[in-house]
Design a protein around this motif. Structure first.
Motif, short mmCIF file in Angstrom:
data_model
loop_
_atom_site.label_atom_id
_atom_site.label_comp_id
_atom_site.label_asym_id
_atom_site.label_seq_id
_atom_site.Cartn_x
_atom_site.Cartn_y
_atom_site.Cartn_z
N GLN A 148 -25.50 -30.45 -4.02
CA GLN A 148 -23.84 -29.73 -4.43
C GLN A 148 -24.34 -28.27 -4.41
N ILE A 149 -25.44 -27.55 -4.38
CA ILE A 149 -25.71 -26.38 -4.15
C ILE A 149 -25.53 -26.02 -2.67
N ASP A 150 -25.79 -26.96 -1.75
CA ASP A 150 -25.32 -26.84 -0.51
C ASP A 150 -23.89 -26.90 -0.19
N ALA A 151 -23.28 -27.79 -0.89
CA ALA A 151 -21.78 -27.78 -0.72
C ALA A 151 -21.11 -26.61 -1.39
N LYS B 142 -10.66 -17.45 17.64
CA LYS B 142 -12.26 -17.84 17.33
C LYS B 142 -12.70 -18.04 15.98
N ALA B 143 -12.27 -16.93 15.16
CA ALA B 143 -12.74 -16.80 13.71
C ALA B 143 -12.08 -17.98 12.87
N GLN B 144 -10.69 -18.33 13.30
CA GLN B 144 -9.91 -19.38 12.52
C GLN B 144 -10.80 -20.61 12.93
N VAL B 145 -11.15 -20.95 14.16
CA VAL B 145 -11.64 -21.97 14.89
C VAL B 145 -12.93 -22.41 13.81
N ASP B 146 -13.80 -21.03 13.64
CA ASP B 146 -15.21 -21.11 13.01
C ASP B 146 -14.94 -21.33 11.48
N ALA B 147 -13.57 -20.80 10.95
CA ALA B 147 -13.34 -21.23 9.52
C ALA B 147 -13.10 -22.62 9.35
N ASN B 148 -12.25 -23.16 10.29
CA ASN B 148 -11.86 -24.67 10.34
C ASN B 148 -13.17 -25.61 10.32
N ASN B 149 -13.98 -25.09 11.13
CA ASN B 149 -15.42 -25.96 11.50
C ASN B 149 -16.13 -25.78 10.02
N LYS B 150 -16.27 -24.49 9.42
CA LYS B 150 -16.99 -24.67 8.11
C LYS B 150 -16.31 -25.25 6.94
N LYS B 151 -14.87 -25.13 6.98
CA LYS B 151 -14.05 -25.91 6.04
C LYS B 151 -14.55 -27.39 6.10
N ALA B 152 -14.52 -28.00 7.44
CA ALA B 152 -14.89 -29.50 7.54
C ALA B 152 -16.40 -29.91 7.03
N ASP B 153 -17.28 -28.88 7.24
CA ASP B 153 -18.53 -28.93 7.13
C ASP B 153 -18.79 -28.87 5.52
N CYS B 154 -18.03 -28.09 4.93
CA CYS B 154 -17.98 -27.94 3.29
C CYS B 154 -17.66 -29.31 2.87
N ASP B 155 -16.35 -29.93 3.43
CA ASP B 155 -15.77 -30.85 2.79
C ASP B 155 -16.77 -32.19 2.86
N LYS B 156 -17.50 -32.23 4.22
CA LYS B 156 -18.49 -33.34 4.28
C LYS B 156 -19.69 -33.17 3.28
N GLN C 4 -19.58 -31.94 0.34
CA GLN C 4 -19.31 -32.22 -1.14
C GLN C 4 -19.09 -33.74 -1.23
N ILE C 5 -18.58 -34.45 -0.31
CA ILE C 5 -18.67 -35.83 -0.20
C ILE C 5 -20.15 -36.51 -0.40
N ASP C 6 -21.11 -35.71 0.42
CA ASP C 6 -22.29 -36.16 0.31
C ASP C 6 -23.01 -35.74 -1.16
N ALA C 7 -22.57 -34.96 -1.77
CA ALA C 7 -22.83 -34.49 -3.02
C ALA C 7 -22.45 -35.37 -3.91
N ASN C 8 -21.23 -35.64 -4.00
CA ASN C 8 -20.75 -36.86 -4.90
C ASN C 8 -21.36 -38.08 -4.63
N ASN C 9 -21.56 -38.34 -3.63
CA ASN C 9 -22.38 -39.89 -3.53
C ASN C 9 -23.74 -39.91 -4.00
N LYS C 10 -24.50 -38.67 -3.88
CA LYS C 10 -25.76 -38.71 -4.34
C LYS C 10 -25.74 -38.26 -5.92
N LYS C 11 -24.68 -37.80 -6.40
CA LYS C 11 -24.42 -37.64 -7.94
C LYS C 11 -24.27 -39.26 -8.61
N ALA C 12 -23.50 -39.91 -7.92
CA ALA C 12 -23.22 -41.36 -8.25
C ALA C 12 -24.39 -42.03 -8.29
N ASP C 13 -25.52 -41.77 -7.30
CA ASP C 13 -26.47 -42.60 -6.95
C ASP C 13 -27.33 -42.33 -8.21
#
Length: 733
Positions: free
Chosen positions: A150-153, A401-415, A417-426
């Motif tokens: 979660q901290i990483d997310a 280029k900055a917008q592409v970087d922002a989009n990539n980081k947003k996708a990384d953030c979403d991923k 968060q999903i991983d954090a949610n899964n680990k929280k359930a576990d």
């Protein structure tokens, strides 16, 4: 580490720290004894008497041993009396202890049965607790993993938000840059229109100037043609004048040539006249000779006069030719002057037209300059416009280029968060399982507590019986300790006397020696095989002691054959207090015995090393004023340096083995002057190279507590004393 020369030790009689060496070989045939120079005597298998075989030089050794018999008998008698009294006290205490032991055993059996039942229940509770602890640990780990995810997310969310802000700022900057580029484009277009108008006006003025330039060029051409005609006539006149001058120069040259030839002819004539006068004055043969000389000079003078006359004629002819060319040149000059007058008039007309043309050209040039300046201004504004457009394009690309970087980081953030949610359930699932197992564990612990109360009651009964037994055992132990103390006090006195004698012998050897070699510090013989000996080394650099520069070595004698001694070594660099170093070599001196400085020579090529150190170097020396050393073990070719080998501070314990090969068989040998070589020293400003002196560390061992059987000690002692007395009475052969 005692040494008995020329004897074979076959056993020891021991009481505490004291020992008496037995030199009796049991059941050795006479023939075998006679072939072994180290065997002092043997027993005859068919009889009880001893047959003594004495090697050369052994008489003094046997007499010395025999002289100690009376003292040994008295010591053994005193020891037997003390042992008997101590044993009676021990026997009485032992009987009382046996009775208490029976009672304690019965209580112990009841307590053990309860303990066994308790152990089974406790094992079950322990297993349940371990299972619950494991589940709880797993749940905690998964919770920590989920929290970390979660901290990483969250961090990636912040990173994505920051990236989007950067992209938005760069996009706004791009719009501003494009507006600036458009404004500069309009300004550049306006400047280009003004430049084009001025260029058209300049072109019109240039056309008028070109027309007048053509008229002026035509007049100049006419003037130039007339000037060329005049120049041609003048050139012809000049050529003829030059031809005239050239002809006159030839005349002058030939005149000078004639004058020179005439002078030569006059000189030779005077020379002839002088020679002739000499001939006229001479007589006889001299006259003939001088007359011949005068005749030669007269012929030479006549030839010179003929040459001068010829040159005079040639000069007169050249003068006539020069006068003719002078008249022709004067005529040509008059014609050139007339043509020059016509050309000057035509040139004045051309100059007037050229002035009118230049005036019109100046006006055209001014308009051209004004047009060029306007064009330059237009070009500068166009360049400024292009630069602004390039800057706008670059900022647009950077924003994209900055917008592409922002989009990539947003996708990384979403991923994330999903991983954090899964680990929280576990983690939540694991916690529920841990809670269930904790409930099972609590139930098992309650059962164990009930059973423990029952076992504690049994244990109280057992402890009371055990306490009674302990009191009896304490009484028994006190009796044994008193007996052991009696023996130990005697052993301590004997050991102190032995140490004092060895110290006195060593001092005597030191005072009587003239050798500069240090005395040995430790002796080795067959009895030391398998024993380990510790040596502690200090350290110095540039002859100054360095605190914290230390090493330790443990030597174990693996075998000793008389001609070779094999050791295993464990070496540790124990440097501390901010000192780091590398122990790159270890060495020592080898002696014939403990009480002398006599060197025991080693066999070159047979003395070797393997493992940590691969080379054994004989008769080398350590630096840092350590001095000579009989043998050292290193990776280098000398004792001075060990290449890069050895033990560093951080390496821990390292091992190697070495073999000392002697040039002749020995019963024992001694070592001393132990030293180590240090290199790669860090933590001191004295230098990086040094040495260390070694000292033998002898750990203190506790005195033995067991009381020996009086009968056995007495029998062995009497047997040994009898043997020594028999040797003393037998004649030496």
């Amino acid at each position: 580490m005692s040494q008995i020369n020329s004897q074979k030790i076959v056993g020891y009689i021991t009481c505490g720290l004291s020992s008496l060496a037995l030199v009796i070989g049991s059941q050795v045939p006479r023939a075998e004894a006679s072939n072994d120079s180290n065997v002092i005597y043997s027993t005859n298998p068919s009889g009880s008497l001893f047959t003594v075989t004495t090697p050369a030089g052994a008489k003094a050794t046997i007499n010395t041993a025999a002289n100690t018999v009376d003292t040994t008998l008295k010591q053994l008698a005193d020891k037997l009396a003390a042992d008997k009294l101590a044993q009676n006290a021990v026997n009485s205490a032992t009987a009382e202890t046996a009775t208490a032991d029976k009672l304690a055993k019965a209580a112990k059996e009841a307590s053990d049965r309860a303990a066994i039942e308790l152990s089974k229940i406790e094992e079950a509770a322990k297993a349940a607790k371990a299972d619950a602890d494991k589940a709880l640990t797993d749940a905690s780990n998964k919770k920590a993993d989920a929290d970390k995810a979660q901290i990483d997310a969250n961090n990636k969310k912040v990173d994505a938000d920051n990236a989007q802000k950067i992209a938005d700022n760069k996009k706004a900057d791009t719009g501003k840059a494009q507006t600036d580029a458009n404004n500069k484009k309009a300004d550049a277009d306006k400047a280009q229109t003004d430049a084009n108008n001025k260029k058209a006006d300049a072109n019109k003025a240039q056309t008028d100037a070109n027309n007048k330039k053509a008229d002026a060029d035509k007049a100049q051409t006419d003037a130039s043609n007339k000037k060329a005609d005049a120049d041609k006539a003048q050139t012809d006149a000049n050529n003829k004048k030059a031809d005239c001058d050239k002809a006159q120069k030839i005349v002058d040259s030939k005149k000078a040539d004639f004058d020179n030839a005439q002078k030569i002819a006059d000189s030779k004539k005077a020379d002839f006249e002088k020679a002739q006068k000499d001939a006229d004055k001479a007589y006889g043969l001299d006259k003939i000779v001088k007359q011949q000389i005068a005749n030669i000079k007269k012929a030479d003078a006549d030839n010179a006069q003929t040459d001068a006359n010829n040159k005079k004629a040639d000069c007169d002819k050249a003068q006539v030719d020069a006068n003719n060319k002078k008249a022709d040149a004067d005529k040509a000059q008059t014609d050139a002057n007339n043509k020059k007058s016509y050309a000057d008039k035509a040139q004045i007309d051309a100059n007037n037209k050229k002035a009118d043309c230049d005036k019109v050209q100046i006006d055209a040039n001014n308009k051209k300059s004004d047009a060029d300046k306007a064009q330059t201004d237009a070009n500068n504004k166009k360049a400024d416009c292009d630069k602004a457009q390039v800057d706008a394009n670059n900022k647009k690309a950077d924003a994209d280029k900055a917008q592409v970087d922002a989009n990539n980081k947003k996708a990384d953030c979403d991923k994330a968060q999903i991983d954090a949610n899964n680990k929280k359930a576990d983690a939540d699932k694991a916690q529920i399982e841990a809670n269930n197992k904790k409930a099972d564990c609590d139930k098992a612990q309650t059962d164990a507590n009930n059973k423990k109360a029952e076992a504690d009651n049994k244990k109280i009964e057992c402890d009371k019986a055990t306490k009674d037994l302990a009191e009896k055992q304490t009484n028994q132990k006190a009796a044994e300790d008193k007996a052991a103390q009696t023996c130990a006090e005697k052993d301590k006195a004997e050991a102190a006397a032995k140490d004092a004698k060895e110290a006195a012998d060593k001092e005597t050897a030191t005072k009587g020696s003239t050798s500069t070699r240090p005395l040995p510090i430790i002796n080795f013989n067959l009895s030391d095989i398998g024993k380990k000996f510790q040596f502690n080394f200090d350290g110095s650099v540039a002859t100054q002691n360095v605190s914290g520069l230390t090493s330790t070595a443990w030597l174990t004698l693996k075998s000793f054959t008389g001609v070779a001694a094999n050791f295993d070594v464990a070496l540790d660099n124990t440097s501390s207090n901010g000192i780091n170093s590398r122990t790159s070599g270890l060495g020592f001196n080898v002696y014939s015995d403990l009480l002398s400085t006599n060197k025991l020579d080693l066999a070159s090529g047979k003395t070797s090393s393997s493992g940590l150190f691969s080379n054994a170097v004989l008769n080398g020396n350590f630096p840092n004023q350590f001095g000579d050393i009989d043998v050292c073990f290193t990776d280098g070719n000398t004792c001075q340096g060990g290449q890069n080998g050895g033990v560093r501070t951080e390496d821990g314990l390292q091992k190697f083995s070495f073999s000392l090969a002697f040039n002749k068989p020995v019963d024992s040998f001694a070592l001393g002057n132990f030293g180590v070589r240090y290199q790669s020293i860090e933590g001191t400003n004295l230098g990086t190279s040094g040495t260390g002196q070694g000292k033998y560390y002898k750990s203190k061992e506790p005195s033995p507590r067991r009381v020996p059987e009086p009968g056995t000690s007495g029998a062995l002692g009497l047997f040994a004393v009898g043997a020594l007395r028999l040797l003393k009475k037998k004649p030496l052969v």
